[in-house]
Design an enzyme around this catalytic site. Structure first.
Site, PDB file in Angstrom:
ATOM      1  N   HIS A 197       0.863  -1.185   0.000  1.00  0.00           N
ATOM      2  CA  HIS A 197       0.000   0.000   0.000  1.00  0.00           C
ATOM      3  C   HIS A 197       0.901   1.238   0.000  1.00  0.00           C
ATOM      4  CE1 HIS A 197      -3.267  -2.700   1.909  1.00  0.00           C
ATOM      5  NE2 HIS A 197      -3.501  -2.567   0.610  1.00  0.00           N
ATOM      6  N   GLU A 200       1.957   3.753   3.069  1.00  0.00           N
ATOM      7  CA  GLU A 200       2.521   3.189   4.302  1.00  0.00           C
ATOM      8  C   GLU A 200       4.051   3.222   4.226  1.00  0.00           C
ATOM      9  OE1 GLU A 200       0.465  -0.607   4.531  1.00  0.00           O
ATOM     10  OE2 GLU A 200      -1.489   0.387   4.434  1.00  0.00           O
ATOM     11  N   ARG A 255      -3.212   4.849  -1.905  1.00  0.00           N
ATOM     12  CA  ARG A 255      -3.071   3.486  -1.369  1.00  0.00           C
ATOM     13  C   ARG A 255      -2.858   2.439  -2.467  1.00  0.00           C
ATOM     14  NH1 ARG A 255      -5.442  -0.052   2.869  1.00  0.00           N
ATOM     15  NH2 ARG A 255      -6.476  -1.825   1.908  1.00  0.00           N
ATOM     16  N   HIS A 325       3.147  -3.687   6.690  1.00  0.00           N
ATOM     17  CA  HIS A 325       2.114  -2.677   6.482  1.00  0.00           C
ATOM     18  C   HIS A 325       2.154  -1.662   7.630  1.00  0.00           C
ATOM     19  CE1 HIS A 325      -0.237  -5.277   3.580  1.00  0.00           C
ATOM     20  NE2 HIS A 325       0.539  -6.181   4.160  1.00  0.00           N
ATOM     21  N   GLU A 399       1.629  -5.078  11.026  1.00  0.00           N
ATOM     22  CA  GLU A 399       1.104  -3.704  10.966  1.00  0.00           C
ATOM     23  C   GLU A 399       1.996  -2.909  11.922  1.00  0.00           C
ATOM     24  OE1 GLU A 399      -1.291  -2.317   9.216  1.00  0.00           O
ATOM     25  OE2 GLU A 399      -2.324  -4.044   8.349  1.00  0.00           O
TER      26      GLU A 399
END
Length: 438
Positions: A197, A200, A255, A325, A399
């Site tokens: 993405h 990020e 994104r 991410h 994440e």
């Protein structure tokens, strides 16, 4: 590690004027986004009832807001922490609606333009053109990253090999950095990708940090030596090359990929909803204008197809798949597309538990861990589930920092602490692979 001065961009002529000035002058004189986020806010709210959630979903849909958390309007439900970017022109309407509906909210970022400029505060304090040492504590453009990869390919022949696995929609090379002591013997491998993405940015920063640490500590750290002697690491610092480039030149909060759609003006596909595993089901959208658009068919995106082909070709060798991410501070494993327990749950759960414990030991940062469908939300067509279903037994998605204070705009001063703690978690998972499962 020496790095040559920054090369001239052959694409400079095509960049917006402000971006071009920013490249030529001392950085900070003119920002590439041309003040486009002035007055935009990031707010956080949690709907207390299903009625509130339903009202928010319809309001978000009408105002075309940019959801930071969760990734899709369909995930907004009772009790869901919702971070939403409100453009200046929609701010009054939405805030008035929230007050009238008595839905409490908190402003996380008052002015996104200032936050965007603060994110790169380190970068504006030195001239990028006189750079002789590669700085791993700042965010780098795609051009910088790919030049860095080619430089390592020339200067670290014993441990590094860089190759392309194809081209993106906009014909940029999809570069992979193979890391590990070269050997005639058969070696198992670990795949690491960052930047699926575009917005990020901490992901690509970590991929570069991982390579740096591996090369710097190979001779002095027995664990790193064991990892690089026994395994190859296939590292893709920027998966979504077109989207990442676009997030530097046009829209910091982009994104998706940048592919065109024949029937809609909206561009791009969510590269983490485009995989052939329960494709375009729950948690993905069939509408090209949505951030979670699954694409016209599985592997429609050349970036996804190239990586899937590479992983299929090397599936017997690759024992772990790690994807990076932001943001949420979580370590996730399959399944994401359904509520079910994976067959090797005890092995994977033990590795994840040890990894987050190691991560927390550095700066006290707490990560939640568990199956993605329970820990985050159900999503179909993602790379982690696909890797697992295609025979890679250890599949994880990180994440990274933070939990919303900065969101996607994690300041450069937090790159180093984030990467140091994440490095420990990755080393833990990798060493776990080299041992027998408990």
């Amino acid at each position: 590690m020496k790095f040559p001065g920054k090369p001239r961009s052959h694409r400079a002529a095509f960049l917006p004027l402000c971006w071009l000035l920013w490249k030529i002058l001392q950085p900070g004189h003119c920002h590439p986004y041309d003040n486009r986020y002035a007055g935009d806010k990031l707010i956080r709210l949690v709907p207390n009832t299903e009625e509130e959630a339903s009202a928010l979903r319809s309001m978000y849909h009408r105002l075309k807001v940019d959801l930071w958390q969760p990734s899709s309007i369909s995930y907004v439900s009772e009790g869901t922490v919702t971070d939403v970017r409100i453009p200046q022109n929609a701010s009054r309407t939405l805030l008035a609606f929230l007050q009238e509906a008595r839905i409490q909210y908190k402003v996380l970022i008052e002015d996104l333009q200032k936050a965007v400029e603060n994110e790169n505060s380190f970068q504006t304090q030195r001239s990028r053109r006189s750079l002789s040492e590669y700085n791993y504590e700042v965010y780098h453009s795609l051009e910088d990253i790919q030049s860095w990869m080619r430089h390592l390919n020339q200067t670290q022949p014993g441990l590094v090999r860089v190759f392309s696995i194809g081209r993106s929609y906009e014909k940029r090379p999809l570069l992979i950095l193979q890391l590990g002591r070269k050997s005639q013997a058969y070696k198992k491998a670990v795949w690491i990708d960052c930047g699926i993405h575009a917005r990020e940015w901490i992901g690509p920063a970590f991929c570069q940090w991982f390579v740096r640490e591996a090369l710097l500590t190979y001779k002095t750290d027995p664990a790193m030596r064991k990892m690089l002697n026994h395994l190859y690491f296939y590292i893709m610092p920027v998966f979504n090359v077109d989207g990442y480039h676009f997030s530097w030149t046009h829209d910091r909060f982009w994104r998706k990929t940048r592919s065109r759609n024949s029937r809609f003006r909206c561009r791009g596909v969510d590269a983490n909803r485009n995989w052939k595993v329960k494709w375009c089901d729950e948690g993905a959208s069939a509408h090209p204008c949505d951030d979670t658009y699954c694409g016209p068919f599985p592997e429609s995106e050349p970036e996804v197809k190239a990586v899937a082909d590479f992983l299929r070709k090397h599936r017997k060798r690759i024992r772990a798949y790690l994807s990076f991410h932001a943001y949420a501070q979580m370590l996730l494993y399959p399944y994401s597309y359904k509520h079910a327990t994976i067959p090797n749950f005890s092995c994977v759960e033990f590795a994840a538990h040890k990894a987050v414990k190691a991560l927390r030991s550095v700066h006290g940062i707490r990560y939640r861990h568990g199956p993605a469908s329970q820990t985050l939300y159900v999503s179909s067509g993602n790379s982690m589930d696909w890797a697992y279903k295609n025979g890679i037994p250890y599949a994880f998605a990180f994440e990274l920092r933070d939990t919303g204070h900065f969101g996607f705009l994690l300041p450069e001063m937090l790159i180093k602490p984030t990467c140091i703690e994440t490095m420990l978690a990755v080393k833990n998972i990798t060493m776990h692979l080299l041992k027998k499962c408990p």
